[in-house]
Design a protein around this motif. Structure first.
Motif, short mmCIF file in Angstrom:
data_model
loop_
_atom_site.label_atom_id
_atom_site.label_comp_id
_atom_site.label_asym_id
_atom_site.label_seq_id
_atom_site.Cartn_x
_atom_site.Cartn_y
_atom_site.Cartn_z
N ARG A 2 0.84 -1.19 0.00
CA ARG A 2 0.00 0.00 0.00
C ARG A 2 0.87 1.25 0.00
O ARG A 2 1.88 1.31 0.68
CB ARG A 2 -0.90 0.01 1.22
N LYS A 3 0.42 2.23 -0.75
CA LYS A 3 1.13 3.50 -0.78
C LYS A 3 0.66 4.37 0.38
O LYS A 3 -0.49 4.36 0.77
CB LYS A 3 0.86 4.23 -2.09
N THR A 4 1.57 5.14 0.91
CA THR A 4 1.24 6.08 1.96
C THR A 4 0.53 7.27 1.34
O THR A 4 0.94 7.78 0.30
CB THR A 4 2.54 6.56 2.66
N ASP A 5 -0.54 7.73 1.96
CA ASP A 5 -1.26 8.91 1.49
C ASP A 5 -0.50 10.15 1.93
O ASP A 5 -0.36 10.43 3.11
CB ASP A 5 -2.68 8.92 2.05
N LEU A 6 -0.01 10.90 0.96
CA LEU A 6 0.77 12.11 1.24
C LEU A 6 -0.04 13.38 0.99
O LEU A 6 0.52 14.47 0.99
CB LEU A 6 2.03 12.13 0.38
N SER A 7 -1.35 13.25 0.78
CA SER A 7 -2.16 14.40 0.39
C SER A 7 -2.30 15.46 1.47
O SER A 7 -2.68 16.58 1.18
CB SER A 7 -3.55 13.94 -0.06
N VAL A 9 0.34 16.32 3.69
CA VAL A 9 1.62 16.82 4.16
C VAL A 9 1.89 18.23 3.65
O VAL A 9 1.26 18.68 2.69
CB VAL A 9 2.79 15.87 3.77
N ARG A 15 2.74 16.09 -2.07
CA ARG A 15 1.33 16.13 -2.43
C ARG A 15 1.13 15.87 -3.92
O ARG A 15 0.22 15.16 -4.32
CB ARG A 15 0.70 17.47 -2.07
N SER A 18 1.59 12.27 -4.63
CA SER A 18 0.45 11.52 -4.11
C SER A 18 -0.72 11.60 -5.09
O SER A 18 -1.46 10.64 -5.27
CB SER A 18 0.03 12.08 -2.75
#
Length: 148
Positions: A2-7, A9, A15, A18
């Motif tokens: 799973r990718k980390t949600d960077l939206s 930061v 962002r 992401s």
């Protein structure tokens, strides 16, 4: 994986990645900027599996980079068209292209070139400029936290 949600930061690069950062998505936008609009055109250009292409196109529509519309020729097909947000990716993709030209090709190696349609000359190198217009090098800038 799973990718980390960077939206959420504070870093605009994180962002951006992401939102549209996987390489298939950037290649789809590259092709859309070149005029491709149909699923079959993207698949032929990219050579990726239909399920991967379908998922990336859906994400780009969801993120308002592309919009899905009836085909302009009146056929039963749909077309993917760039939104203003998608068209705005031209500059970062040109920067990435120019970085690749400079660092990933031998001097005598054949490559695709970006040229001005009017005169056929290569597009000038992108560079950073200060508010007063002077060119900025990598040692002339720094990252700072700014308030809205």
């Amino acid at each position: 994986m799973r990718k980390t949600d960077l939206s959420g930061v504070s870093c605009p690069i994180a962002r951006s990645l992401s939102d549209i950062g996987d390489w298939w998505s950037l290649l789809i936008v590259r092709d859309a900027l070149s005029g491709m609009t149909r699923f079959s055109e993207f698949q032929r250009s990219l050579g990726c599996a239909k399920n991967i292409l379908s998922a990336r196109l859906a994400k780009l529509v969801e993120r308002d980079v592309l919009t899905l519309a009836p085909a302009s020729d009146g056929s039963a097909y749909n077309e993917y068209r760039l939104t203003d947000k998608g068209k705005a990716l031209r500059v970062p993709l040109v920067a990435l292209r120019q970085w690749g030209e400079e660092h990933l090709f031998d001097a005598d190696e054949e490559r695709l070139s970006l040229v001005d349609k009017r005169d056929g000359l290569p597009v000038a190198r992108l560079e950073l400029h200060a508010q007063d217009g002077r060119a900025l090098g990598s040692d002339d800038v720094e990252t700072r936290t700014s308030a809205p």
